[in-house]
Design an enzyme around this catalytic site. Structure first.
Site, PDB file in Angstrom:
ATOM      1  N   HIS A 121       0.857  -1.183   0.000  1.00  0.00           N
ATOM      2  CA  HIS A 121       0.000   0.000   0.000  1.00  0.00           C
ATOM      3  C   HIS A 121       0.898   1.240   0.000  1.00  0.00           C
ATOM      4  O   HIS A 121       2.012   1.204   0.504  1.00  0.00           O
ATOM      5  CB  HIS A 121      -0.874  -0.050   1.259  1.00  0.00           C
ATOM      6  CG  HIS A 121      -1.955   0.976   1.328  1.00  0.00           C
ATOM      7  ND1 HIS A 121      -1.712   2.292   1.675  1.00  0.00           N
ATOM      8  CD2 HIS A 121      -3.302   0.878   1.124  1.00  0.00           C
ATOM      9  CE1 HIS A 121      -2.856   2.955   1.690  1.00  0.00           C
ATOM     10  NE2 HIS A 121      -3.832   2.132   1.347  1.00  0.00           N
ATOM     11  N   ASP A 198       2.813  -4.203   8.159  1.00  0.00           N
ATOM     12  CA  ASP A 198       1.545  -3.508   7.917  1.00  0.00           C
ATOM     13  C   ASP A 198       0.444  -4.540   8.120  1.00  0.00           C
ATOM     14  O   ASP A 198       0.251  -5.426   7.294  1.00  0.00           O
ATOM     15  CB  ASP A 198       1.537  -2.948   6.493  1.00  0.00           C
ATOM     16  CG  ASP A 198       0.190  -2.371   6.074  1.00  0.00           C
ATOM     17  OD1 ASP A 198      -0.792  -2.500   6.832  1.00  0.00           O
ATOM     18  OD2 ASP A 198       0.115  -1.796   4.970  1.00  0.00           O
ATOM     19  N   GLN A 201      -4.741  -5.283   6.883  1.00  0.00           N
ATOM     20  CA  GLN A 201      -5.657  -6.260   6.304  1.00  0.00           C
ATOM     21  C   GLN A 201      -5.590  -7.620   6.989  1.00  0.00           C
ATOM     22  O   GLN A 201      -6.273  -8.550   6.562  1.00  0.00           O
ATOM     23  CB  GLN A 201      -5.361  -6.430   4.802  1.00  0.00           C
ATOM     24  CG  GLN A 201      -5.535  -5.167   3.979  1.00  0.00           C
ATOM     25  CD  GLN A 201      -6.977  -4.697   3.896  1.00  0.00           C
ATOM     26  OE1 GLN A 201      -7.909  -5.457   4.137  1.00  0.00           O
ATOM     27  NE2 GLN A 201      -7.170  -3.432   3.564  1.00  0.00           N
ATOM     28  N   LYS A 224     -11.105  -0.805  10.034  1.00  0.00           N
ATOM     29  CA  LYS A 224     -11.239  -1.992   9.192  1.00  0.00           C
ATOM     30  C   LYS A 224     -11.664  -3.227   9.996  1.00  0.00           C
ATOM     31  O   LYS A 224     -11.867  -4.297   9.425  1.00  0.00           O
ATOM     32  CB  LYS A 224      -9.917  -2.274   8.466  1.00  0.00           C
ATOM     33  CG  LYS A 224      -9.503  -1.188   7.475  1.00  0.00           C
ATOM     34  CD  LYS A 224      -8.208  -1.544   6.769  1.00  0.00           C
ATOM     35  CE  LYS A 224      -7.655  -0.378   5.957  1.00  0.00           C
ATOM     36  NZ  LYS A 224      -8.500  -0.023   4.805  1.00  0.00           N
ATOM     37  N   CYS A 361      -4.679   2.430  -3.821  1.00  0.00           N
ATOM     38  CA  CYS A 361      -3.454   2.932  -3.169  1.00  0.00           C
ATOM     39  C   CYS A 361      -2.301   1.944  -3.364  1.00  0.00           C
ATOM     40  O   CYS A 361      -1.528   1.673  -2.438  1.00  0.00           O
ATOM     41  CB  CYS A 361      -3.682   3.197  -1.690  1.00  0.00           C
ATOM     42  SG  CYS A 361      -4.825   4.550  -1.368  1.00  0.00           S
TER      43      CYS A 361
END
Length: 406
Positions: A121, A198, A201, A224, A361
């Site tokens: 991302h 990261d 997700q 999220k 993104c």
């Protein structure tokens, strides 16, 4: 898990959009919020809205207990070793920028390397570009296999003795690829680098154990995972955080302020300058409670079934291309021949179906895929196979419509 009971907890799902029952397939962008979270926010603002840490009155104490209690919930949620290792931030982007601006600019120099991948991302690309420009370091990319996965051999070859930072997403927001973070962290540490993850997700969808992964930093967002917008967290190993300087200065994060010099509070507060995101943290804590009641293993299993079902059904649509590996997280990114993804999303919206369209993104990944944009259907614990059937029927309708137009 009983999907209908779960859906009852999400009031936004019980509406029509453009004359059709809402089918929300954009949870990778932001998830919907359960009643437990909505009620926690409402209760804070109605009953004990106050600033934290400073006051000794009853409302301030209740707010502080709620805010710091949420920190403990985050600590347990990702199995951090200590609560001091949890820094509240605005979200994944802010957390990654904190690591880049504080840790990296102090510990990276000319000739050093920072390693990421083509699937990242933008929030996990641009901060490292800026560090490289500021320090003279080299930004390197682990190549991707044809199906959008990472080979450990390529990771081994790309990460060298000059590498100081490896920063990789645990799950791709475009491909659904689930990356071997634990194995890559081992390679990074063996070569003297730190591992940044990261988790935007992954944290909402699966159990995360930062001690088992042995990552040095882990970032994720509340919005999220059923929580409010504007709140997230950075996990960092205590020894690293203690040697890092804050990047925001002001109230809350200070110990002593003199005319010429000041000192900082201990962890975690030295990184939380100003009035913190109190309601957001309390809402995030409520979201964690909800997800743990449902069970992260149950959520992951449900999403894997949905992804497999979606890929099987969508593969029957003529001219539809699916991007990413066969084994994936709960999302499917696709294009339809000769139809722009924005047009696909517009037609689907007319049918009450919300999907994402664009570069997500992830422009370097779009270039690697040789496309300008894609459409993406992403699933969460409240989605059903019946909704995927509606998606597929609408995609067939989309294909037929544009075939007739052109």
């Amino acid at each position: 898990m009983n999907i209908q009971d779960i859906r009852e907890q999400f009031p936004i799902l019980h509406q029509e959009v453009n004359g059709h029952p809402l089918v929300y397939l954009d949870s990778a962008a932001t998830s919907q919020k359960p009643l437990k979270v909505i009620e926690a926010l409402d209760q804070y603002y109605r009953e004990y809205n106050s600033n934290v840490h400073r006051g000794v009155h009853t409302l301030g104490t209740r707010a502080t207990d709620g805010y710091e209690g949420a920190r403990d919930k985050v600590k347990n949620f990702i199995n951090a070793k200590a609560r001091e290792e949890i820094i509240f931030t605005r979200g994944t982007t802010t957390a990654l920028n904190l690591v880049a601006s504080s840790y990296a600019r102090t510990n990276v120099k000319e000739g050093d390397e920072i390693v990421i991948t083509y699937m990242e991302h933008h929030s996990n690309i641009i901060p490292w570009q800026q560090v490289a420009k500021a320090t003279g370091a080299t930004l390197k990319y682990i190549p991707l296999q044809e199906d959008g996965t990472i080979s450990l051999k390529d990771a081994e070859d790309t990460i060298t003795e000059n590498t100081k930072i490896v920063s990789i997403m645990q799950v791709s927001n475009v491909l659904g690829t689930m990356n071997p973070i634990k194995e890559i962290a081992s390679i990074a540490h063996r070569k003297g680098a730190i591992m940044v993850v990261d988790g935007a997700q992954s944290a909402p969808h699966m159990k995360v154990d930062v001690q088992d992964l042995d990552c040095d930093f882990f970032a994720f967002s509340g919005h999220k995972m059923g929580g409010p917008t504007g709140i997230g967290a950075l996990y960092g190993k205590k020894a690293l955080l203690e040697n890092m300087e804050p990047i925001e200065f002001g109230g809350e994060m200070i110990d002593f302020v003199g005319l010429q010099e000041s000192t900082w509070k201990e962890l975690p507060w030295k990184f939380e300058g100003g009035t913190p995101i109190i309601a957001g943290a309390i809402g995030l804590g409520a979201a964690i409670d909800f997800l743990q009641e449902v069970g992260l293993d149950n959520i992951l299993e449900h999403e894997h079934k949905l992804a497999k079902y979606a890929m099987e059904k969508m593969s029957t649509v003529e001219g539809l291309t699916i991007f990413g590996p066969k084994e994936r997280a709960g999302l499917v990114t696709f294009n339809i021949d000769d139809v722009h993804p924005h047009d696909v999303a517009t037609v689907l919206d007319a049918e009450g179906i919300a999907v994402r369209a664009g570069h997500h993104c992830a422009q370097p990944l779009m270039k690697w895929l040789n496309v300008s944009a894609t459409a993406r259907a992403s699933f969460y614990l409240y989605n059903t196979e019946e909704e995927i059937d509606k998606l597929v029927a609408a995609l067939v309708k989309t294909k037929e419509y544009f075939s007739n137009v052109f």
